[in-house]
Design a protein around this motif. Structure first.
Motif, PDB file in Angstrom:
ATOM      1  N   ILE A 177     -37.725 -20.899  26.160  1.00 51.20           N
ATOM      2  CA  ILE A 177     -36.493 -21.743  25.878  1.00 51.20           C
ATOM      3  C   ILE A 177     -36.910 -22.551  24.905  1.00 51.20           C
ATOM      4  CG2 ILE A 177     -34.701 -23.057  26.948  1.00 51.20           C
ATOM      5  CD1 ILE A 177     -35.228 -22.043  29.625  1.00 51.20           C
ATOM      6  N   LEU A 178     -38.022 -23.250  25.126  1.00 54.20           N
ATOM      7  CA  LEU A 178     -38.383 -24.257  24.047  1.00 54.20           C
ATOM      8  C   LEU A 178     -38.435 -23.753  22.789  1.00 54.20           C
ATOM      9  CD1 LEU A 178     -40.754 -26.116  26.207  1.00 54.20           C
ATOM     10  CD2 LEU A 178     -38.965 -27.228  25.123  1.00 54.20           C
ATOM     11  N   GLU A 179     -39.248 -22.632  22.586  1.00 57.11           N
ATOM     12  CA  GLU A 179     -39.308 -21.947  21.246  1.00 57.11           C
ATOM     13  C   GLU A 179     -37.750 -21.490  20.504  1.00 57.11           C
ATOM     14  OE1 GLU A 179     -41.233 -17.848  19.087  1.00 57.11           O
ATOM     15  OE2 GLU A 179     -41.875 -18.586  21.137  1.00 57.11           O
ATOM     16  N   GLN A 180     -37.140 -20.907  21.449  1.00 60.78           N
ATOM     17  CA  GLN A 180     -35.530 -20.616  21.148  1.00 60.78           C
ATOM     18  C   GLN A 180     -34.701 -21.704  20.550  1.00 60.78           C
ATOM     19  OE1 GLN A 180     -33.614 -17.591  23.689  1.00 60.78           O
ATOM     20  NE2 GLN A 180     -31.576 -18.491  22.950  1.00 60.78           N
ATOM     21  N   VAL A 181     -34.900 -22.934  21.297  1.00 59.55           N
ATOM     22  CA  VAL A 181     -33.832 -23.952  21.107  1.00 59.55           C
ATOM     23  C   VAL A 181     -34.599 -25.123  19.991  1.00 59.55           C
ATOM     24  CG1 VAL A 181     -32.732 -25.853  22.123  1.00 59.55           C
ATOM     25  CG2 VAL A 181     -32.631 -23.782  23.135  1.00 59.55           C
ATOM     26  N   TRP A 182     -35.967 -25.288  20.447  1.00 62.57           N
ATOM     27  CA  TRP A 182     -36.475 -26.418  19.384  1.00 62.57           C
ATOM     28  C   TRP A 182     -37.458 -25.709  18.482  1.00 62.57           C
ATOM     29  CZ3 TRP A 182     -35.272 -27.324  24.455  1.00 62.57           C
ATOM     30  CH2 TRP A 182     -34.503 -28.481  24.979  1.00 62.57           C
ATOM     31  N   GLY A 183     -37.929 -24.557  18.676  1.00 65.35           N
ATOM     32  CA  GLY A 183     -38.745 -24.096  17.791  1.00 65.35           C
ATOM     33  C   GLY A 183     -40.400 -23.977  18.246  1.00 65.35           C
ATOM     34  N   LYS A 184     -41.332 -23.130  17.559  1.00 64.07           N
ATOM     35  CA  LYS A 184     -42.528 -22.669  18.030  1.00 64.07           C
ATOM     36  C   LYS A 184     -43.423 -24.128  18.223  1.00 64.07           C
ATOM     37  CE  LYS A 184     -42.867 -18.050  16.742  1.00 64.07           C
ATOM     38  NZ  LYS A 184     -43.957 -17.113  15.861  1.00 64.07           N
ATOM     39  N   ALA A 185     -43.244 -25.136  17.366  1.00 62.27           N
ATOM     40  CA  ALA A 185     -43.848 -26.197  17.169  1.00 62.27           C
ATOM     41  C   ALA A 185     -43.802 -27.062  18.558  1.00 62.27           C
ATOM     42  CB  ALA A 185     -43.501 -27.231  16.016  1.00 62.27           C
ATOM     43  N   HIS A 186     -42.794 -26.809  19.336  1.00 60.60           N
ATOM     44  CA  HIS A 186     -42.346 -27.610  20.662  1.00 60.60           C
ATOM     45  C   HIS A 186     -42.611 -26.745  22.025  1.00 60.60           C
ATOM     46  CE1 HIS A 186     -41.104 -31.172  18.331  1.00 60.60           C
ATOM     47  NE2 HIS A 186     -40.407 -30.210  17.439  1.00 60.60           N
TER      48      HIS A 186
END
Length: 226
Positions: A177-186
């Motif tokens: 979810i974090l990668e999809q919404v915030w990006g790989k850095a998060h």
């Protein structure tokens, strides 16, 4: 009638699963190892896979990756491995669900039915309307309704809910979810996600203190429950 591919190296477990599936009206084939499983899959006519991770010729995680290179058929992991890291790895590689042994036959059949429903209702197109339980999302109009009442969401809330709706009951890991919404850095910023989930529950749940729609899988992620 759906056909289930049982992949387990223990003959007793295969016989038990065959009996459970037969009583529930499912057809099935069985394989004792990874090679047999992939060969059966390549022959076709399989609707869902019940996969043990402890196979004699190849780790089950590798089998998940190999299946995902071939197709999007639902995979339910059925294993004695209880470690959270194993569950996360399996789900991140593309498993749809994770059930640990010993298992309840009614729960397993319910998860099997859910996986089969999801596999038959994939939605495409910008004008799609995603629905799960009381929640619907009109992608074209960027509108969300719960129990047919409009719900105002922030962009982050909308994006997280969209990811959960697209998963349609499948567990999504925190990292996914974090990668999809915030990006790989998060992908390790789980606190960001918890804040948004809390806000979504306040807006969508009848009792946010006892959430029934957005379910937490401790240490793993979230799923919608209808």
């Amino acid at each position: 009638m759906s056909r289930v591919l049982i992949v387990d190296d223990e003959a007793a477990i295969r016989r038990l699963l065959e009996a459970i599936l037969s009583r529930a009206g499912h057809d099935f084939i069985a394989a004792p190892n990874a090679a047999g499983a992939l060969a059966a899959l390549d022959r076709g006519n399989v609707d869902v896979i019940l996969l043990d991770l402890g196979l004699p010729d190849r780790d089950g995680l590798e089998v998940i990756a190999a299946v995902r290179q071939r197709c999007a058929i639902p995979i339910i992991v059925l294993t004695a491995r209880h470690e959270t890291a194993e569950k996360i790895s399996a789900l991140d590689l593309g498993a749809d669900d994770y059930v640990t042994k010993p298992f309840d036959s009614d729960e397993l059949l319910a998860r099997l039915r859910s996986a089969l429903r999801r596999s038959g209702t994939a939605m495409t197109g910008d004008d799609a309307c995603l629905e799960f339980g009381p929640v619907s999302m009109d992608l074209a109009r960027h509108e969300v309704r719960c129990n047919d009442a409009p719900v105002a969401l922030t962009p982050r809330e909308y994006a997280v809910l969209k990811a959960l709706l697209q998963a349609s009951g499948r567990i999504l890991t925190h990292a996914a979810i974090l990668e999809q919404v915030w990006g790989k850095a998060h992908i390790e910023s789980v606190d960001y996600l918890r804040v948004v989930i809390r806000a979504l529950r306040l807006k969508l749940e009848a009792d946010p203190s006892d959430p029934r729609l957005i379910r937490n899988e401790p240490g793993i992620g979230y799923r919608l429950v209808g």
